[in-house]
Design an enzyme around this catalytic site. Structure first.
Site, PDB file in Angstrom:
ATOM      1  N   ASN A  84      29.931 -87.828  33.357  1.00 17.96           N
ATOM      2  CA  ASN A  84      28.760 -88.698  33.169  1.00 17.96           C
ATOM      3  C   ASN A  84      28.325 -89.352  34.471  1.00 17.96           C
ATOM      4  O   ASN A  84      29.125 -90.030  35.131  1.00 17.96           O
ATOM      5  CB  ASN A  84      29.108 -89.834  32.200  1.00 17.96           C
ATOM      6  CG  ASN A  84      29.207 -89.377  30.764  1.00 17.96           C
ATOM      7  OD1 ASN A  84      29.234 -88.189  30.490  1.00 17.96           O
ATOM      8  ND2 ASN A  84      29.263 -90.320  29.850  1.00 17.96           N
ATOM      9  N   GLY A  90      31.641 -93.001  33.869  1.00 17.63           N
ATOM     10  CA  GLY A  90      31.742 -93.798  35.100  1.00 17.63           C
ATOM     11  C   GLY A  90      32.045 -92.964  36.325  1.00 17.63           C
ATOM     12  O   GLY A  90      32.828 -93.353  37.176  1.00 17.63           O
ATOM     13  N   ASP A 111      25.126 -91.684  35.992  1.00 16.17           N
ATOM     14  CA  ASP A 111      23.889 -92.443  35.833  1.00 16.17           C
ATOM     15  C   ASP A 111      23.591 -93.238  37.107  1.00 16.17           C
ATOM     16  O   ASP A 111      22.517 -93.131  37.710  1.00 16.17           O
ATOM     17  CB  ASP A 111      24.020 -93.393  34.629  1.00 16.17           C
ATOM     18  CG  ASP A 111      22.719 -94.104  34.312  1.00 16.17           C
ATOM     19  OD1 ASP A 111      21.705 -93.836  34.978  1.00 16.17           O
ATOM     20  OD2 ASP A 111      22.702 -94.955  33.410  1.00 16.17           O
ATOM     21  N   SER A 112      24.566 -94.021  37.565  1.00 23.52           N
ATOM     22  CA  SER A 112      24.324 -94.932  38.695  1.00 23.52           C
ATOM     23  C   SER A 112      23.846 -94.211  39.953  1.00 23.52           C
ATOM     24  O   SER A 112      22.985 -94.731  40.680  1.00 23.52           O
ATOM     25  CB  SER A 112      25.595 -95.725  39.018  1.00 23.52           C
ATOM     26  OG  SER A 112      25.930 -96.556  37.936  1.00 23.52           O
ATOM     27  N   SER A 171      29.981 -91.797  38.863  1.00 26.82           N
ATOM     28  CA  SER A 171      29.102 -91.781  40.039  1.00 26.82           C
ATOM     29  C   SER A 171      29.943 -91.974  41.296  1.00 26.82           C
ATOM     30  O   SER A 171      30.972 -92.662  41.273  1.00 26.82           O
ATOM     31  CB  SER A 171      28.054 -92.890  39.930  1.00 26.82           C
ATOM     32  OG  SER A 171      26.998 -92.478  39.087  1.00 26.82           O
ATOM     33  N   HIS A 230      32.036 -98.080  35.018  1.00 25.29           N
ATOM     34  CA  HIS A 230      30.584 -97.957  35.111  1.00 25.29           C
ATOM     35  C   HIS A 230      30.001 -98.769  36.265  1.00 25.29           C
ATOM     36  O   HIS A 230      30.588 -99.742  36.706  1.00 25.29           O
ATOM     37  CB  HIS A 230      29.944 -98.408  33.793  1.00 25.29           C
ATOM     38  CG  HIS A 230      30.256 -97.490  32.654  1.00 25.29           C
ATOM     39  ND1 HIS A 230      31.186 -97.785  31.680  1.00 25.29           N
ATOM     40  CD2 HIS A 230      29.779 -96.267  32.348  1.00 25.29           C
ATOM     41  CE1 HIS A 230      31.255 -96.788  30.822  1.00 25.29           C
ATOM     42  NE2 HIS A 230      30.416 -95.849  31.200  1.00 25.29           N
ATOM     43  N   ASP A 279      24.481 -91.829  24.316  1.00 27.67           N
ATOM     44  CA  ASP A 279      25.535 -92.353  25.188  1.00 27.67           C
ATOM     45  C   ASP A 279      25.997 -93.718  24.658  1.00 27.67           C
ATOM     46  O   ASP A 279      25.168 -94.602  24.406  1.00 27.67           O
ATOM     47  CB  ASP A 279      24.929 -92.501  26.597  1.00 27.67           C
ATOM     48  CG  ASP A 279      25.964 -92.742  27.673  1.00 27.67           C
ATOM     49  OD1 ASP A 279      27.137 -92.390  27.469  1.00 27.67           O
ATOM     50  OD2 ASP A 279      25.585 -93.270  28.744  1.00 27.67           O
TER      51      ASP A 279
END
Ligand code: G3H
Ligand code: 13P
Ligand code: ZN
Length: 330
Positions: A275, A233, A277-278, A235, A189, A93
């Site tokens: 994507n 970004g 992640d958060s 989430s 993000h 990433d």
């Protein structure tokens, strides 16, 4: 040299072709530790979803590159053990240099991102092309990026986003021969994707962000029909998780993400990788804070990381089933 093929991993080519044709997006979930990986694999096997395991350069520094690679190998075996074989990619990433991408390609990654979005257009083309030429020798797929997302990408902090210019995408794809393209249409993000002044407040006082720029996405699709598009970004920053964190001693102010309805719309288009992640970080932190606050005598990590892992499984399954549409596609 360790080829990803020897680890039982897959590159993203076939995954993306099916996703674009099928109108869904493959989940790309970041992991840094055992419990995150267990949760991702369990959720994706139970929902029969393909998955991209994402490793940032920060994750490699945190968890050790050798351990992460072998964890990915283990993940393939673990998925089989759980009873259903799913395609699993191991993806770098936000790779920022040729050397980092090469190191990952030489060490078992099936896919890499070269993020040249902070360079000039010409430098981005040259860097991306160089990575693609190296990667394709080993059948490793490459994601490039055009346009800048606001927020933190590893050590790079961008204060303002710059939307992708549709006029550049055709030329970029042709010159670089890249396999997929990350674009900037309003996502960013982290857990504070928009400032309160960029949002409206609804009747409950919850911040409602401005909509994504689907007009730009449509223009891009028109210029490179069927080409795999990636959304970083992405989430959603669930308010319930933020509330739990704050209730049990945390302090997250004005956290706001991308509404799931908009991600569903994106997943149905040429966006074939999303994507996240958060959201995993929030779910994990909320669960750990809750256990530690309610059971102050607890000091066995399994007793607070275990519930966090269970909560992650529920969250990832929900994403696959209700947001990305990847459930049942493996
Ligand atoms: O895009 C950034 C990812 O969320 C990875 O974050 O660099 O803190 O591991 P990280
Ligand atoms: P979030 O911070 O919205 O989860 O985005 C993660 C990401 O884009 C990783 O590359
Ligand atoms: Zn990203």
């Amino acid at each position: 040299m360790t080829s990803y093929k020897d680890l039982g991993l897959a590159n993203t080519r076939e995954m993306f072709k099916k996703a674009v044709d099928g109108g869904y997006a493959v989940p790309a979930y970041n992991f840094n530790n055992l419990e995150q990986l267990q949760a991702i694999i369990q959720a994706c096997v139970e929902t029969k979803s393909p998955v991209i395991l994402q490793v940032s350069s920060g994750a490699r520094k945190y968890a050790n590159a050798t351990l992460l690679r072998n964890m990915a190998r283990g993940a393939v075996e673990y998925a089989k053990e759980l009873g259903y074989e799913i395609p699993i990619a191991l993806h770098l990433d936000h790779g920022d240099t040729f050397e980092l991408c090469k190191d990952c390609i030489d060490n078992g990654f099936s896919s890499v991102m070269i993020d040249g979005s902070h360079h000039s257009y010409e430098e981005n083309v040259a860097l991306t092309k160089k990575v693609v030429e190296y990667a394709h020798q080993f059948d490793v797929t490459v994601e490039g990026e055009l346009g800048v997302l606001a927020g933190v990408e590893d050590d790079v902090v961008a204060e303002k986003s710059t939307y992708t210019k549709p006029s550049e995408v055709e030329d970029f794809v042709k010159k670089t021969n890249v396999d997929s393209l990350a674009i900037s249409i309003g996502t960013s993000h982290g857990a504070n994707k928009f400032t309160p002044s960029q949002c409206e407040r609804n009747a409950e006082g919850v911040l409602v962000p401005p909509p994504l720029r689907f007009d730009i996405l449509k223009e891009i699709e028109k210029r490179i029909p069927g080409f795999p598009i990636v959304l970083h970004g992405s989430s959603s920053v669930p308010q319930a998780e933020v509330d739990t964190i704050n209730k049990f001693g945390g302090k997250l102010d004005d956290a706001v993400g991308i509404p799931e309805s908009q991600l569903r719309e994106a997943a149905a288009s040429a966006v074939c990788k999303i994507n996240i992640d958060s959201d995993g970080r929030l779910v994990m932190t909320a669960a750990i804070r809750k256990v530690l606050a309610e059971k102050p005598g607890e000091f066995d990590p399994r007793k607070y990381i275990g519930p966090a892992r269970d909560a992650l499984v529920v969250m990832y399954k929900g994403k696959n089933e209700n947001v990305l549409g990847s459930a049942g596609k493996a």
